[in-house]
Design an enzyme around this catalytic site. Structure first.
Site, mmCIF file in Angstrom:
data_model
loop_
_atom_site.group_PDB
_atom_site.id
_atom_site.type_symbol
_atom_site.label_atom_id
_atom_site.label_comp_id
_atom_site.label_asym_id
_atom_site.label_seq_id
_atom_site.Cartn_x
_atom_site.Cartn_y
_atom_site.Cartn_z
ATOM 1 N N GLY A 6 0.764 -0.653 -0.027
ATOM 2 C CA GLY A 6 0.000 0.280 0.363
ATOM 3 C C GLY A 6 0.844 1.436 -0.203
ATOM 4 O O GLY A 6 1.730 1.527 0.973
ATOM 5 N N GLY A 8 -0.296 4.400 -0.080
ATOM 6 C CA GLY A 8 -1.333 5.676 -0.007
ATOM 7 C C GLY A 8 -0.368 6.556 1.128
ATOM 8 O O GLY A 8 0.567 6.574 0.717
ATOM 9 N N ARG A 83 -14.718 2.340 11.482
ATOM 10 C CA ARG A 83 -13.741 1.422 10.677
ATOM 11 C C ARG A 83 -14.004 -0.174 9.997
ATOM 12 O O ARG A 83 -13.321 -0.434 8.750
ATOM 13 C CB ARG A 83 -12.582 1.346 11.732
ATOM 14 C CG ARG A 83 -11.989 2.255 12.385
ATOM 15 C CD ARG A 83 -10.513 2.109 13.058
ATOM 16 N NE ARG A 83 -10.373 3.544 12.974
ATOM 17 C CZ ARG A 83 -10.317 4.781 15.176
ATOM 18 N NH1 ARG A 83 -11.112 3.507 14.984
ATOM 19 N NH2 ARG A 83 -9.684 5.184 14.980
ATOM 20 N N VAL A 113 -1.557 -2.709 9.797
ATOM 21 C CA VAL A 113 -2.322 -1.345 9.900
ATOM 22 C C VAL A 113 -3.657 -0.662 9.558
ATOM 23 O O VAL A 113 -4.243 -0.234 9.479
ATOM 24 C CB VAL A 113 -1.044 -0.261 9.525
ATOM 25 C CG1 VAL A 113 -1.671 1.341 9.638
ATOM 26 C CG2 VAL A 113 0.312 -0.568 9.716
ATOM 27 N N ASN A 115 -6.914 -0.994 8.073
ATOM 28 C CA ASN A 115 -8.711 -1.455 9.099
ATOM 29 C C ASN A 115 -9.419 -2.292 8.396
ATOM 30 O O ASN A 115 -9.828 -2.030 7.648
ATOM 31 C CB ASN A 115 -9.494 -0.061 9.605
ATOM 32 C CG ASN A 115 -8.543 0.708 10.558
ATOM 33 O OD1 ASN A 115 -8.225 0.255 12.063
ATOM 34 N ND2 ASN A 115 -8.556 1.781 10.240
ATOM 35 N N ARG A 146 -2.894 9.504 21.056
ATOM 36 C CA ARG A 146 -3.628 10.890 21.341
ATOM 37 C C ARG A 146 -4.708 10.325 22.078
ATOM 38 O O ARG A 146 -4.500 11.621 23.465
ATOM 39 C CB ARG A 146 -4.897 10.266 20.970
ATOM 40 C CG ARG A 146 -4.880 10.165 18.851
ATOM 41 C CD ARG A 146 -5.475 9.656 18.158
ATOM 42 N NE ARG A 146 -5.116 9.493 16.922
ATOM 43 C CZ ARG A 146 -5.698 8.558 15.755
ATOM 44 N NH1 ARG A 146 -6.978 7.985 15.960
ATOM 45 N NH2 ARG A 146 -5.396 9.077 14.340
ATOM 46 N N HIS A 171 -9.716 -1.243 18.609
ATOM 47 C CA HIS A 171 -8.854 -0.238 17.798
ATOM 48 C C HIS A 171 -10.314 0.550 17.074
ATOM 49 O O HIS A 171 -10.694 0.156 15.391
ATOM 50 C CB HIS A 171 -8.013 -0.262 16.414
ATOM 51 C CG HIS A 171 -7.208 1.034 15.982
ATOM 52 N ND1 HIS A 171 -6.598 2.808 16.592
ATOM 53 C CD2 HIS A 171 -8.036 1.938 14.831
ATOM 54 C CE1 HIS A 171 -6.360 3.526 15.997
ATOM 55 N NE2 HIS A 171 -6.985 3.221 14.393
HETATM 56 C C1 LAC Z 1 -6.654 6.118 13.194
HETATM 57 C C2 LAC Z 1 -6.614 4.911 12.019
HETATM 58 C C3 LAC Z 1 -5.033 5.114 12.069
HETATM 59 O O1 LAC Z 1 -7.153 5.631 14.036
HETATM 60 O O2 LAC Z 1 -7.469 4.002 11.769
HETATM 61 O O3 LAC Z 1 -6.593 7.470 12.910
#
Ligand code: LAC
Length: 300
Positions: A6, A8, A83, A113, A115, A146, A171
């Site tokens: 990928g 991108g 996701r 990585v 989703n 985050r 996630h």
């Molecule tokens: C995010 C993607 C990577 O959480 O799932 O930004």
């Protein structure tokens, strides 16, 4: 060699970090060959002067044959609300990629990585039957960064003053920020925050990706750096302890699911699974998170 499936935004950002830090040779694999070649041409100009690394682009999977690490960032489309929206096409894609990796580089360490992260990590490991220690889903370390950022903003402190900000589980919307562990200037946060404020922060962590979607189309640099950190740990054989998605064999009371839990990573892949202390509410939320992922797996 590091193969990245990928080319991108995320795949190329990971490639750029690996190349500009001279980690190893990189192969960009993309459905559109010209895109992979073009990105490799561009990133080749980021190779440090005294470095021996190189980067190439291709659409030919057979070229991944001597990869030590394969990173799967490919996506079949855009998701807006959740996701799992494009799960069906992502599953078809991951099964094809699994077949290619099994055929060309079955001893590589695989970093997922793409989703929906936990479902794809689980399906990939089941399809290939590779050791679960060699199949690592990267996302909970991103969610944890985050969590740390949002707390630093709320309390108006530097991110370095926030420690043990860990997010486990899916996630996705059922992810579990561990408020019982996080500290501000070594002080437990539970003395400084109300339950209502916890709920607000949790929702902000879960929806962080939607803010990025709104403001800049999708995330790129955060996920790239967290993936790079794992690649570096493997190549340099430096232990790295982070939360990452791994197929569980009874840890935290869960089986037949892949979700974010604390692990120690090094050249072997997952060196150790860490069972850390959770309070009763966190244990319950983690069970719900595991079941949420399992319900999605059952839909397949
Ligand atoms: C995010 C993607 C990577 O959480 O799932 O930004």
């Amino acid at each position: 060699m590091i193969s990245i499936i990928g080319s991108g935004r995320v795949g190329t950002a990971i490639a750029f970090l690996c190349i500009s830090n001279s980690l190893d040779d990189v192969l960009l694999v993309n459905r559109t060959k010209t895109k992979a070649i073009g990105e490799a041409l561009d990133i080749s100009n980021a190779i440090p002067e005294k470095s021996n690394v190189s980067i190439r682009g291709t659409d030919d999977f057979s070229k991944i044959s001597d990869s030590d690490i394969v990173v799967v960032t490919a996506s079949t489309g855009i998701y807006l609300k959740n996701r799992t929206e494009i799960m069906d096409t992502q599953i078809l894609m991951i099964k094809e990629i699994a077949k290619q990796i099994k055929k060309h580089c079955p001893s590589a360490i695989i970093l997922i990585v793409s989703n929906p992260l936990d479902v794809l990590t689980y399906i990939f490991q089941k399809e290939t039957q590779l050791s679960r220690n060699k199949v690592i889903g990267i996302a909970s370390s991103l969610d944890s960064s985050r969590f740390r950022y949002l707390l630093s903003e709320k309390f108006n402190v530097k991110q370095s003053q926030i420690t043990d900000a860990i997010v486990l589980g899916e996630h996705g919307d059922s992810m579990v920020p561990l408020f019982s562990r996080v500290k501000i200037n070594q002080k437990n946060i539970l003395e400084l925050i109300t339950e209502e404020e916890e709920k607000i922060i949790s929702t902000e962590v879960q929806n962080y990706w939607k803010s990025l979607r709104l403001l800049k189309s999708r995330s790129q640099f955060g996920i790239a750096k967290h993936t790079f950190d794992v690649i570096k740990s493997i190549i340099k054989n430096n232990d790295l302890t982070i939360p990452a998605s791994i197929v569980l064999n009874g840890e935290y009371g869960e089986k037949e699911v892949s979700m974010g839990i604390p692990v120690k990573i090094n050249r072997q892949g997952i060196k150790e699974v860490l069972e850390i202390k959770l309070n009763e509410s966190e244990k319950e939320l983690l069970k719900i998170s595991a079941q949420t992922i399992r319900n999605n797996i059952k839909l397949l």
